[in-house]
Design an enzyme around this catalytic site. Structure first.
Site: not given
Ligand code: 13P
Length: 249
Positions: A11, A94, A96, A166
């Site tokens: 990220k 993703h 986000e 996810e």
């Molecule tokens: P976390 O492992 O911090 O929960 O994040 C998962 C993620 O968004 C991987 O792309």
């Protein structure tokens, strides 16, 4: 036998110095031969990461790209720019990107097509929100995300695609899907691919789980029949934690 993959999605973390430190630490760990290991640093650290990992089994992925080949898209990066610095894999969709930057199944279909044309590998992310799970719509949501973005593709395109389920409620929250919940969804996804394409393809596609995977829970999640590895956020920023997850199969 499907690929087993662990990918670290950094990220918006790690500047140049932190990238060098983390990659040097990762290089010092032994990697199992049966697991593909990837890291996805920020755009500004991709070139540096490719150079640092040139003599290592870890490969480098980007976290996003634009669908267009070039042009007036201020702040964006194209597939040829990624390939130009030696990056052959891109994470698309993703949560986000979907929630903060308004990506949707239609815009992601364009990005997928563009990445495929550029002969890049895609880690395609999708998953339901908490409300959608609570109201028992999670299977419908995942089905729509996959069919609208991916199910018009020819069978041949799937050799370039890795799926990453996810669930949004598990990302960065410390709350993971239980191994049974992950397995249930991954089996559902494989069945969707079987129905849309065929059983051989369904058995070949790697499906990763992402959402609060840590050294303490990775083994249990990865032991599920239809879970082929993980997309790791927070825990990928620490070399020991990330390599413990890599070694959790
Ligand atoms: P976390 O492992 O911090 O929960 O994040 C998962 C993620 O968004 C991987 O792309």
């Amino acid at each position: 036998m499907r690929d087993q993959i662990v990918a670290g999605n950094w990220k918006m973390n790690n500047d140049q110095h932190e990238t060098q430190t983390l990659l040097t630490e990762l290089k010092n760990h032994n990697k199992p031969e049966n697991v593909r290991v990837m890291v996805a640093p920020a755009f500004t650290q991709l070139s540096q990461s490719v150079s640092l990992l040139a003599d290592d089994a870890i490969t480098v992925a980007a976290q996003n790209m634009n669908a267009a080949a070039s042009g007036a898209y201020t702040g964006e990066v194209s597939s040829s720019m990624l390939k130009g610095v030696g990056v052959k894999t891109v994470i698309l969709g993703h949560s986000e990107r979907r929630s903060l930057y308004h990506e949707n199944n239609a815009s992601l279909a364009d990005k997928v097509n563009s990445a495929l044309e550029a002969e890049m590998e895609i880690i395609f992310c999708f998953g339901e929100q908490l409300e959608e799970r609570k109201s028992n719509r999670h299977f419908d949501v995942v089905k729509a995300q996959l069919s609208e973005a991916l199910f018009s593709l020819p069978t041949s395109a799937w050799s370039q695609i890795v799926l990453a389920y996810e669930p949004v409620w598990a990302i960065g929250t410390g709350e993971t899907a239980s191994p049974a919940q992950a397995q249930e969804m991954h089996a559902f996804i494989r069945k969707l691919i079987q129905d849309q394409y065929n059983e051989t393809l369904a058995q070949e596609v790697a499906i990763l789980y992402g959402g609060s995977v840590k050294p303490g829970n990775a083994q249990e999640i990865f032991s599920m029949e239809d879970v082929d590895g993980g997309l790791i956020g927070g825990a990928s920023l620490n070399a020991n934690d990330f390599m413990a997850i890599v070694n959790a199969f």
